[in-house]
Every structure is written in C-alpha cells, then in structure tokens.
Write a protein that holds these residues in place. Sequence first.
Motif, PDB file in Angstrom:
ATOM      1  N   ARG A  99      46.375  25.041  53.078  1.00 41.82           N
ATOM      2  CA  ARG A  99      46.236  26.223  52.230  1.00 41.82           C
ATOM      3  C   ARG A  99      46.876  25.971  50.878  1.00 41.82           C
ATOM      4  O   ARG A  99      47.962  25.399  50.788  1.00 41.82           O
ATOM      5  CB  ARG A  99      46.909  27.441  52.887  1.00 41.82           C
ATOM      6  N   ARG A 121      37.838  28.340  44.802  1.00 40.94           N
ATOM      7  CA  ARG A 121      37.977  28.563  46.236  1.00 40.94           C
ATOM      8  C   ARG A 121      37.558  27.326  47.026  1.00 40.94           C
ATOM      9  O   ARG A 121      38.229  26.925  47.991  1.00 40.94           O
ATOM     10  CB  ARG A 121      37.130  29.782  46.658  1.00 40.94           C
ATOM     11  N   SER A 126      42.918  29.378  48.777  1.00 39.23           N
ATOM     12  CA  SER A 126      42.379  30.365  49.720  1.00 39.23           C
ATOM     13  C   SER A 126      43.086  31.705  49.666  1.00 39.23           C
ATOM     14  O   SER A 126      42.547  32.707  50.146  1.00 39.23           O
ATOM     15  CB  SER A 126      42.437  29.820  51.149  1.00 39.23           C
TER      16      SER A 126
END
Length: 295
Positions: A99, A121, A126
């Motif tokens: 992440r 993205r 995220s």
Amino acid sequence: MDDIYDYPLYRPPSEAYSLILQITLGCSHNKCTFCKMYKGKKFTIKPFEQIKEEIDIFRKEIRYAEKIFLADGDALIIPTPRLLEILDYINEKFPERERISLYASPKSILFKTPEELKAIREKGVSLVYIGLESGDNEVLKEIKKGVTSEKIVEASLKAKEAGFMLSMTVIAGVLGDRDYTNHALKTAEVVNKIVPDYLSVLCLVVHDGTEIYDRVLRGEFREAKGEDILKEIRMMIENINIPEGKKVIFRSNHASNYLGLKGDFPEDKEKFLSEINFVINNDYIRERNDRYLRY
C-alpha cells in the motif's frame, strides 16, 4: 536515517509502522487557523534526484516495507508526470509494498483529471487522507479551509470513482464554546453523501503559533468543555446514516479525544451513542491536560 527528514514530520496514526518518504515539504495550502503542523515550512516539491537518493538510502537500510506513506501535507499536488515517475521508482525499489498512501487536499484532487487519478491509483496509491473538518461552509470559511463543503464532496467522490480508499477526519470543538448545532448536523450530512471508507473525529487543540491561539489570547475564542465536545460528537453520530450494505470504519483514538471509540457504521452506531451517554451521565469526563498536547 533521521538526517534525511526535514522536521517536524507528521503522519496519520494508522501509518505508525509505515515507511515515510518525504517527497514534499510543508502544505500547499497552509492557511488553516487551527493548524500549526507546517507553519514553519515553505511548501516545496523535492527535486526528483534527491527523492531517488533518499529512496535508495531507505532501501539499503530497510529489509521489508509493507506500507509506504508519502509526506508532507499534500503530496498529491505534485504534477502528475513527476508523481508517476516517483511512484515508478518506489515500485522498482520496494516491489514488496502492498500500500502507498498520502495526504491530499480537495484542491489537489480537483486539479487532477479522472485519467490522472486513475493512473496514480494504478501505480499503487490506494489510500488518500483528506480533512473535511466541517460540513458547514460558515465554519470552513472561518477556519480558512479554502474550500466549500460542496467542493469537498465533489473531490471525495472523484477520488472514490478513481478507485482510492478514502480516510476522512472531522474536528469537534472547532467552534469553541459556541453553538455547534449546524457544524455537527452539516458535517454528518456531508459524511452521508461521501460514505468514506474510514472516518475519524479529532478534537480541537489550540496550539501556540496558530490564529485560533491568538484569538484565545485576545479573548475572542473560548475552548469548549469536554462534556460539550462529547455532546457535539454525539450529535454527529446520531445523524450519520450509512446505508446497509456499506461500511465506514470509525475511530476517535487520537490523543486529542476525550473518549476512545472504535467500530463501524452502521453496525456500531448505537454502541457509540451508549458509550458517550454513559460517560456523560456518570460524570466521568476529565478535562484534558493540554500541556501534554501542545507543542
């Protein structure tokens, strides 16, 4: 490695175990009356070569980085081509990362096209942290947020449409001891429109060096008492109505809070209200010793 950072350095509580890459310095807005975080910094986007050098240093020292947070206050404001270059280099050096997250202002989201946001993205960002603070435009104007609630809703929905998870903060006690009704009701209304993935309530702490602090010294602003802040939070929670089938993870575990709440909307709404009522009705509220919160 601390020599790499330009202090003070901030990150959300949920990024406590994340690798922090400071790709910008300061905040692109930096005018909010309650915030001292970046007042001593001029907003700067670090040169790409410097960012690469710092990433290389961290890669040599850190064996595994599951989560990466991009600091400082509004990394999303970086022009998209450069931000994508930075993300490419992060992904090359930290292929194990699961992440990447960052703070974003409503303006920085609105500046990006839907295609740019989707590209960011797809490069691994995220989770986006955004400060709502209040759903009341009069409050937003007073605290110099620089944006209306309508624009915050637009930016938030735009980010969600691009595939980002959204973590949102609101501030209780931002009006001091004045009537908080409109602030609480309109904040809940905005939350209902956005349905963020995460929602956190912070309580106003008056820091020296801020405009609100100066207003306190002049006798123009009086801080709210703990019981009134809990009643304000209770009013927000009473009016947050998340549809069945959707979930908002809720926390009030910041050091500024008088009562720690943890759970999900809509499942735990009644539990939140019960815990607040228990504390209020049994006179269990102790005023904060802000000596430990000021800096």
